[in-house]
Each structure stands twice: as structure tokens, then as C-alpha cells.
Design a protein around this motif. Structure first.
Motif, PDB file in Angstrom:
ATOM      1  N   GLY A 130      45.351 -19.636  86.077  1.00 10.15           N
ATOM      2  CA  GLY A 130      46.492 -19.424  86.965  1.00 10.15           C
ATOM      3  C   GLY A 130      47.642 -20.372  86.704  1.00 10.15           C
ATOM      4  O   GLY A 130      48.784 -20.096  87.105  1.00 10.15           O
ATOM      5  N   ALA A 131      47.380 -21.491  86.017  1.00  7.51           N
ATOM      6  CA  ALA A 131      48.459 -22.423  85.671  1.00  7.51           C
ATOM      7  C   ALA A 131      49.517 -21.742  84.817  1.00  7.51           C
ATOM      8  O   ALA A 131      50.713 -22.023  84.931  1.00  7.51           O
ATOM      9  CB  ALA A 131      47.890 -23.632  84.923  1.00  7.51           C
ATOM     10  N   GLY A 132      49.082 -20.819  83.964  1.00  7.30           N
ATOM     11  CA  GLY A 132      50.042 -20.119  83.117  1.00  7.30           C
ATOM     12  C   GLY A 132      50.960 -19.229  83.919  1.00  7.30           C
ATOM     13  O   GLY A 132      52.168 -19.126  83.637  1.00  7.30           O
ATOM     14  N   THR A 133      50.416 -18.564  84.937  1.00  4.84           N
ATOM     15  CA  THR A 133      51.228 -17.700  85.789  1.00  4.84           C
ATOM     16  C   THR A 133      52.304 -18.507  86.507  1.00  4.84           C
ATOM     17  O   THR A 133      53.481 -18.116  86.552  1.00  4.84           O
ATOM     18  CB  THR A 133      50.337 -16.988  86.823  1.00  4.84           C
ATOM     19  N   ALA A 134      51.911 -19.648  87.084  1.00  3.20           N
ATOM     20  CA  ALA A 134      52.877 -20.486  87.787  1.00  3.20           C
ATOM     21  C   ALA A 134      53.943 -21.013  86.849  1.00  3.20           C
ATOM     22  O   ALA A 134      55.133 -21.025  87.175  1.00  3.20           O
ATOM     23  CB  ALA A 134      52.155 -21.658  88.460  1.00  3.20           C
ATOM     24  N   THR A 135      53.529 -21.446  85.673  1.00  2.00           N
ATOM     25  CA  THR A 135      54.479 -22.004  84.722  1.00  2.00           C
ATOM     26  C   THR A 135      55.442 -20.940  84.223  1.00  2.00           C
ATOM     27  O   THR A 135      56.635 -21.196  84.025  1.00  2.00           O
ATOM     28  CB  THR A 135      53.734 -22.644  83.537  1.00  2.00           C
ATOM     29  N   ASN A 136      54.923 -19.737  84.028  1.00  2.00           N
ATOM     30  CA  ASN A 136      55.786 -18.642  83.597  1.00  2.00           C
ATOM     31  C   ASN A 136      56.893 -18.383  84.611  1.00  2.00           C
ATOM     32  O   ASN A 136      58.048 -18.136  84.250  1.00  2.00           O
ATOM     33  CB  ASN A 136      54.949 -17.380  83.394  1.00  2.00           C
ATOM     34  N   LEU A 137      56.555 -18.469  85.893  1.00  2.00           N
ATOM     35  CA  LEU A 137      57.563 -18.293  86.937  1.00  2.00           C
ATOM     36  C   LEU A 137      58.483 -19.506  87.032  1.00  2.00           C
ATOM     37  O   LEU A 137      59.701 -19.376  87.219  1.00  2.00           O
ATOM     38  CB  LEU A 137      56.884 -18.043  88.283  1.00  2.00           C
ATOM     39  N   GLN A 138      57.907 -20.707  86.934  1.00  2.00           N
ATOM     40  CA  GLN A 138      58.727 -21.915  87.015  1.00  2.00           C
ATOM     41  C   GLN A 138      59.759 -21.986  85.891  1.00  2.00           C
ATOM     42  O   GLN A 138      60.828 -22.566  86.059  1.00  2.00           O
ATOM     43  CB  GLN A 138      57.823 -23.151  86.947  1.00  2.00           C
TER      44      GLN A 138
END
Length: 436
Positions: A130-138
Motif C-alpha cells: 500500500g505504500a506504493g499507492t500512497a506515494t503514487n498519489l502524493q
């Protein structure tokens, strides 16, 4: 002897230099963001498309299929918080780079867990993934650090539309990636996570190596220099010391309204999107059809961004946020009325779902940027994205329970009605903060 009436050309020249430097670095920043978002989009597509199906296969339960989305979004929440804090201190390059690398590690863990049928490892790996999902949005915020207020919506849209290439390709590669995985002795549903691991690790490397100078740190320095120039100019005009003047250090009402828009649209989107693959497989749709529907959904989430960003800049943040609520309601009604065997209507419902989310995310993000300053911007952005992720986690868990209890149709309608409730909040906020 110097004529005191002569204008201060040195300040003007310095201001012009700052503006030129901002524009030059902004172009480079957007190039790096585009590269990373293409890769990041491919990474996030794996969890969206087959995450719930993978959990369903391992656990043997439809009611717990939403756990995949919940774990992804809980991991996203923690990462959003950490990336915001790291960015505030060390800049976008470090914060986003580390976030994507963590997502890649999580994807590798999902592959291992699926292969060994280790449920605790699967849950832990989905959480880290899920870190990738958050970073993609950030990463969308990186495009706004150096953008002028009149171009912020467009800058966000450039970052988001770049996600489309990878995000649309990912779901449509489900079957070939599945064949690749089975050829290597891995479960078919682990295949998309192999792509995610490579994509996220490459995106993190791109940020760490290429995002120089750091746009957030540069924007903070340039804003401080402009504030000093403005203070000197004001002092020379009025004879008063304005050195302590500056923007208000805490987020305004508009930032919280923007957060509300993003949270509600996230709940409506995640709840319906998470259960659509489960609904389709229960009615004998194949993985290829599931990939097609989710691929079009993700395309609608990101591809309209260039137009959406321009509309947000030209007609306003609030009108586009209202459009998000109306579009999500249409998506819910379409999904509820669509016969389970009608692939066309399911495609239409999921396309509207993605489009409504797109309107809400860009309008809400721009409101947040408008009503924060460099002294608190990254920290506030991270905190607000935590709320978005937690909202998605709750929606992911409850979507499975609601679908098991009252069906996919009721779930679709509930998401649309919830999104429509944004309208009175937005109209109230517009009276309080006319800028929105």
C-alpha cells in the motif's frame, strides 16, 4: 547622488530571476513526475485488479475479499503520514523515492505469500504494498510545488494523466502475466504483482536519482526570498518594517473542504471498485473481462485529468467538486441497474465511477494547495492523505460486508448517494471562502 524617486530595479531583476528559475525547474520536475507516474500506475493496477481475488482464493471467503483493499489503504495511510513528514524535512525526492521502494518490496512479499499460501505474510505484504499507492498519489503534489496558483489544477492533472499509461496497461496484462507466473510455477494471480514490484522500484529510483533540485525545498527557499523582497519594497515605500509579514501559518477552511471532497469521493469509489471483480466473477465473467472493466475504470480515473485540471483552473474548484458528486451518483445508479451479465453497462458504471473520482481528487487537491503555505504544506498534505487512505480502508472492509448482506446493487446506490451529500457542504464552504 542617487535620485530617491528612481525605481528599485535590482529588486525587480531579482524577482524576475526567481520567476525564471521557478519556471525552469518546474519543467524538469514535471518530466520526472511523468516518468515516475507511468511506472507507478502500472504498480498500483495489480492490487486494484486482482488484490481482492487473491485474498478470496487464499481465504476461501467472499465476505473477507475487501480485506485486500483495507490492508492496501491502511498501508497507504501510514505511508502518507510518513511521506508528508519526511518531505517537510528532507524534500519530495527522498519522501517519494523511499515510498515507492517500499511499495516494490511489498509487491515482492505478496508474490512470495501467494506462492507459499502464508496468510500472515500475505496480509503484511499487502499492507507494505500500500505504500506504493500512497506515494503514487502524493507524487501529484510534486507538480504543484513550483506552479503558479492559476496553473495548479493543470499541474496536478499532468501528474495524474501520466499514471494512465501504466494503470490502464496493468489490468489488461492480467492474463499474460498470469500465464507468465504459472510458467514460473507461481499462482496466476501473483503475476500482476511481479509487474508491480518492478514498476514501483523503478519509480522510486527515478525520483531518487532525477528529482534534482528538489521542487519542495526550492519552492520554500524561493518563497522566502520573494517575501524578503516584498518586505524590502514595502519598507522602502512606507518606511515601516514588514519583515515579519507573511502568509498565515495554518491551513484554511478551504484545505479541510478539499480534504472532505477527496475523502468522500475515495469512499464511494473504493467501495464499488473493490467489489466489482468479485461481483463479475460470481456471474461467470472471466479474468480478461474483469481486466477490461477495471482497465477502463482506471483510464477514467486518470485519462481525463488534463481536461479536468484546466476546468478546475478556469471555472473553479467548487463547481468541479459538485460535478464529482453528481457523476458518482450516476455511476451508482448505473451499476445498480446494470444486469450482471451486461458487460457494457458495467463498463459504463465503472467509467463514470472513475471520472467522478477524478473530478473530486483534482478539485480537492487544488483546494488543499491553495489554502496551505510551504511552512506546513507537505505535512498537511500527508495528514490529509491519511484521512483519505483510512476512508478507503473502511470502504474496502465494509464493501465486502455490505455486498454479502444486501448485494452489489445496494452497494452501488449507497456510494452514489454518499457522494451527492458533498453538494451542501461545498455550497456552504463557498460562502465562507469565496476563493474556492
Amino acid at each position: 547622488m542617487t535620485d530617491s524617486a528612481e525605481p528599485d530595479t535590482s529588486s525587480t531583476a531579482t524577482s524576475a530571476g526567481i520567476t525564471a528559475e521557478r519556471a525552469r525547474v518546474q519543467r524538469r520536475t514535471l518530466t520526472v513526475v511523468v516518468i515516475s507516474q507511468v511506472l507507478g500506475g502500472a504498480g498500483l493496477a495489480a492490487g486494484v485488479t486482482v488484490g481482492a481475488l487473491l485474498v478470496q482464493d487464499v481465504l476461501g471467503s467472499t465476505s473477507l475479499a475487501g480485506v485486500a483493499a483495507a490492508l492496501l489503504t491502511l498501508g497507504s495511510a501510514l505511508t502518507a503520514f510518513l511521506v508528508g513528514r519526511v518531505t517537510q524535512r528532507l524534500g519530495r525526492r527522498i519522501g517519494l523515492g523511499i515510498g515507492f521502494v517500499a511499495g516494490g518490496v511489498g509487491a515482492l512479499g505478496v508474490v512470495l505469500a501467494a506462492t507459499t499460501a502464508q496468510v500472515p505474510l500475505l496480509f503484511l505484504s499487502l499492507f507494505v504494498y500500500g505504500a506504493g499507492t500512497a506515494t503514487n498519489l502524493q507524487a501529484r503534489y510534486a507538480g504543484t510545488d513550483l506552479a503558479t496558483p492559476a496553473r495548479r489544477g493543470t499541474a496536478i492533472s499532468v501528474a495524474m494523466v501520466s499514471t494512465t499509461l501504466g494503470a490502464v496497461a496493468g489490468p489488461n496484462l492480467v492474463e499474460p502475466l498470469g500465464r507468465l507466473a504459472t510458467g514460473w510455477g507461481l499462482p496466476a494471480l501473483a503475476g500482476p504483482f511481479l509487474l508491480a514490484a518492478v514498476a514501483y522500484l523503478a519509480a522510486g529510483t527515478a525520483f531518487l536519482l532525477l528529482l534534482r533540485p528538489d521542487p519542495f525545498l526550492l519552492a520554500r527557499r524561493l518563497d522566502a526570498e520573494l517575501a524578503k523582497l516584498d518586505a524590502v519594497s514595502e519598507e522602502s515605500t512606507t518606511g515601516q518594517d514588514q519583515s515579519t509579514a507573511g502568509p498565515r501559518p495554518c491551513p484554511g477552511v478551504g484545505a479541510y473542504v478539499g480534504a472532505a471532497v477527496m475523502v468522500v469521493t475515495q469512499i464511494a469509489m473504493v467501495a464499488v471498485m473493490t467489489m466489482t471483480p468479485v461481483h463479475m466473477r460470481a456471474h461467470h465473467h472471466g479474468l480478461g473481462e474483469v481486466g477490461l472493466v477495471i482497465g477502463i475504470h482506471i483510464a477514467a480515473m486518470y485519462l481525463p485529468s488534463l481536461v479536468t485540471g484546466v476546468l478546475v483552473d478556469r471555472i473553479g474548484r467548487t463547481p468541479m467538486a459538485i460535478a464529482a458528486g453528481v457523476t458518482l451518483l450516476l455511476a451508482g445508479v448505473t451499476g445498480a441497474l446494470a444486469p450482471a451479465d451486461s458487460l457494457g453497462l458495467l463498463i459504463l458504471a465503472l467509467a463514470l465511477l472513475g471520472l467522478g473520482w477524478n473530478f473530486g481528487l483534482i478539485a480537492g487537491t487544488t483546494l488543499v494547495v491553495d489554502h496551505t503555505v510551504p511552512a506546513n504544506r507537505a505535512r498537511t498534505q500527508g495528514t490529509l492523505d491519511v484521512l483519505i487512505a483510512l476512508a478507503g480502508a473502511g470502504a474496502g472492509v465494509m464493501s465486502g460486508v455490505v455486498m454479502a448482506g444486501v448485494g452489489y446493487e445496494a452497494l452501488s446506490i449507497a456510494g452514489g448517494v454518499l457522494a451527492l451529500l458533498l453538494i451542501p457542504v461545498l455550497l456552504w464552504a463557498r460562502r465562507v471562502t469565496p476563493r474556492g
